[in-house]
Scaffold this active site. Structure first.
Site, PDB file in Angstrom:
ATOM      1  N   HIS A  72      34.326  44.350  50.630  1.00 57.51           N
ATOM      2  CA  HIS A  72      34.964  42.865  49.692  1.00 57.51           C
ATOM      3  C   HIS A  72      35.318  43.377  48.426  1.00 57.51           C
ATOM      4  O   HIS A  72      36.618  43.141  48.111  1.00 57.51           O
ATOM      5  CB  HIS A  72      34.166  41.710  49.768  1.00 57.51           C
ATOM      6  CG  HIS A  72      34.727  40.812  48.989  1.00 57.51           C
ATOM      7  ND1 HIS A  72      35.599  39.577  49.020  1.00 57.51           N
ATOM      8  CD2 HIS A  72      34.466  40.259  47.518  1.00 57.51           C
ATOM      9  CE1 HIS A  72      35.945  38.935  48.150  1.00 57.51           C
ATOM     10  NE2 HIS A  72      35.101  39.281  47.072  1.00 57.51           N
ATOM     11  N   GLU A  73      34.494  44.026  47.527  1.00 59.91           N
ATOM     12  CA  GLU A  73      35.104  44.400  46.245  1.00 59.91           C
ATOM     13  C   GLU A  73      36.069  45.503  46.095  1.00 59.91           C
ATOM     14  O   GLU A  73      37.019  45.640  45.309  1.00 59.91           O
ATOM     15  CB  GLU A  73      33.924  44.809  45.459  1.00 59.91           C
ATOM     16  CG  GLU A  73      32.547  43.880  45.255  1.00 59.91           C
ATOM     17  CD  GLU A  73      33.099  42.464  44.829  1.00 59.91           C
ATOM     18  OE1 GLU A  73      34.206  42.560  43.775  1.00 59.91           O
ATOM     19  OE2 GLU A  73      32.641  41.441  44.887  1.00 59.91           O
TER      20      GLU A  73
ATOM     21  N   HIS B  50      39.482  44.075  46.487  1.00 56.96           N
ATOM     22  CA  HIS B  50      39.920  43.782  45.308  1.00 56.96           C
ATOM     23  C   HIS B  50      40.981  44.724  44.894  1.00 56.96           C
ATOM     24  O   HIS B  50      42.193  44.548  44.237  1.00 56.96           O
ATOM     25  CB  HIS B  50      39.125  43.278  44.337  1.00 56.96           C
ATOM     26  CG  HIS B  50      38.560  41.838  44.721  1.00 56.96           C
ATOM     27  ND1 HIS B  50      39.475  40.800  44.728  1.00 56.96           N
ATOM     28  CD2 HIS B  50      37.434  41.178  44.884  1.00 56.96           C
ATOM     29  CE1 HIS B  50      38.768  39.711  45.203  1.00 56.96           C
ATOM     30  NE2 HIS B  50      37.445  39.901  45.331  1.00 56.96           N
TER      31      HIS B  50
ATOM     32  N   GLU C  37      40.176  35.879  46.729  1.00 54.09           N
ATOM     33  CA  GLU C  37      38.962  36.210  47.342  1.00 54.09           C
ATOM     34  C   GLU C  37      39.207  36.303  48.864  1.00 54.09           C
ATOM     35  O   GLU C  37      38.528  36.928  49.418  1.00 54.09           O
ATOM     36  CB  GLU C  37      38.083  35.010  46.871  1.00 54.09           C
ATOM     37  CG  GLU C  37      37.512  34.656  45.411  1.00 54.09           C
ATOM     38  CD  GLU C  37      36.992  36.351  44.849  1.00 54.09           C
ATOM     39  OE1 GLU C  37      36.263  37.023  45.649  1.00 54.09           O
ATOM     40  OE2 GLU C  37      37.155  36.663  44.144  1.00 54.09           O
TER      41      GLU C  37
END
Length: 485
Positions: A352-353, A356, A405
């Site tokens: 997930h990070e 970004h 997100e």
């Protein structure tokens, strides 16, 4: 003679003459003209002498009074006057004041001119060298020239279109286009600067490179980064993933030695094997094919990922958090590792990070905040600042953050599957994160969507189906690049 004495004599002579004429007219039936012609010589001589005195006094006291029409024409058309000084100014105040004083308030046909009420415009200005310029100064009338307006609009439109086209990028895989003003070198410098500040802030709490948790996180992150490398359109060989500890680094050692050290300390693989049911084996990949064809001509922007030196940092803090800076710097807190024991769960958070960083959400957020700030400055002129700030946060900033997100969840799910981890772990991870962080604020007052909403979105048939297809390609011995692209 003094003005007061002259005035008195004038009034007395007028009264005496009028009284004498009225008396003579009453005594005779002739008209005034006939009476003057037929009157005796003494009466005529007396009248002439009186008139002579009256005219002489009047000429000495009053100048020549201009007719009403002539005065009006001089006021309205000063340029047409024969007087050179009247071309740029009206009748002098001295002359007007003298006329108003001699009128004595008796003649209502005369004009009491005020130079301050109808002053004509002056179509020139004098510079510091005392040179008269007969053109209006200042940029106030540039828009009155059609050619100038057309030039300004044309140049501005070309510049705006160039700025938008030159800074619009396509996010890898999701094919969403976004506008970014922050340059890639500046974004990389920003990430490196923040990473150095984090090192100074948590100095003494950073786990060494030989710590078991550091080795574990580094290996999980390496698998996710390798999946990202395979999934990108340009197949470049990147540098090995390093550990950003202040002590000795494992960058010079081999991956085989690191894995052997981990296996010696753990004794077994911590990843939980999850078997599929027979229903899961039958999948319809039509939606995946449509997703591949969608915007197939658009070239995804991946240049910001080239030449990145990926680093991992594990901080010994009871904080349930992890993040990835734009320069490829991954920071994980031990509080997250205490709640998520399996490698698949940690890989979900790291994926997930990394999502970004792939989508350049930090640079996009800076650009969005710039537009939001300009809009707020405009609204400050009409609405209370506190109300503007509140409405901007509720309807602009927070929805944008939640959207980023959700997009990172989607990219991270694909990276998780491409790294060889079962993507069906992701919904449970986000639901657990929601419970740890607390979803009391709901979806409208938080920068992140609620854990239940994120879990529900990832568990949808089309999203999970695509991730499972990539995962099965990896398990079958293929790289999963086709499914990822």
């Amino acid at each position: 003679m003094k003005p007061s004495l002259k005035r008195r004599l004038l009034l007395l002579s007028r009264k005496f003459a009028k009284a004498s004429i009225r008396k003579l007219l009453r005594q005779s039936s002739f008209s005034s003209h006939e009476f003057l012609l037929q009157a005796p010589f003494p009466a005529m001589s007396w009248y002439r002498r009186t008139k002579l005195v009256f005219d002489s006094l009047r000429r000495n006291i009053n100048p020549k009074i201009l007719p009403r029409s002539h005065v009006t024409s001089r006021i309205n058309n000063p340029i047409g006057s024969s007087n050179p000084s009247a071309k740029f100014s009206s009748i002098s105040s001295r002359e007007v004041g003298l006329r108003s004083w001699t009128s004595l308030g008796r003649n209502t046909n005369r004009i009491a001119y005020n130079p301050f009420l109808s002053q004509p415009k002056r179509y020139y200005y004098v510079d510091r060298y005392q040179v008269r310029h007969f053109k209006p100064r200042g940029p106030g009338r540039w828009f009155q020239n059609p050619r100038t307006v057309f030039t300004v609009v044309l140049v501005g439109s070309v510049g705006l279109i160039t700025l938008i086209v030159g800074n619009t990028e396509t996010i890898p895989y999701t094919k969403r286009t976004h506008f970014i003003l922050l340059s890639k070198p500046m974004e990389k410098l920003l990430g490196e600067t923040q990473f150095e500040q984090i090192k100074k802030t948590y100095q003494g709490k950073i786990l060494p490179a030989t710590h078991p948790e550091s080795i574990r996180v580094r290996l999980i992150a390496k698998e996710v980064i390798d999946a990202l490398q395979r999934g990108l359109s340009n197949e470049r060989v990147w540098s090995d993933l390093g550990y950003a500890s202040t002590e000795s680094s494992l960058g010079g050692g081999s991956d085989k030695g690191v894995k052997e050290m981990e296996m010696a300390m753990s004794g077994e693989d911590t990843m939980t094997d999850m078997k599929w049911s027979k229903e899961d084996q039958v999948l319809d990949d039509q939606w995946i094919q449509k997703s591949r064809k969608k915007d197939s001509k658009a070239h995804a922007a991946t240049s910001h990922l080239e030449g990145i030196s990926w680093e991992v940092l594990v901080v010994n803090e009871p904080i349930v958090n992890a993040f990835c800076l734009p320069a490829g710097k991954i920071v994980v807190f031990t509080g997250l590792l205490n709640h998520f024991k399996s490698d698949a769960e940690v890989a979900t958070v790291i994926g997930h990070e990394v999502g970004h960083a792939v989508a350049r959400h930090v640079a996009e957020g800076i650009t969005k905040n710039l537009w939001f700030a300009i809009l707020q400055l405009v609204l400050y002129q009409f609405v209370m600042p506190d109300l503007v700030n509140t409405m901007s946060a509720l309807f602009l900033r927070l929805p944008f953050s939640r959207k980023m997100e959700i997009e990172a969840d989607y990219i991270g799910l694909l990276l998780l599957a491409s790294a060889g981890y079962d993507p069906r772990v992701a919904p449970t991870v986000y639901e657990k994160l929601g419970k740890l962080g607390g979803d009391a604020l709901g979806d409208y007052l938080s920068t992140h969507p609620s854990g239940k909403k994120r879990s529900k979105l990832l568990a949808q048939a089309n999203v999970m189906e695509e991730a499972l297809m990539i995962y099965r390609e990896v398990q079958a011995g293929r790289t999963g690049v086709e499914g990822f692209l």
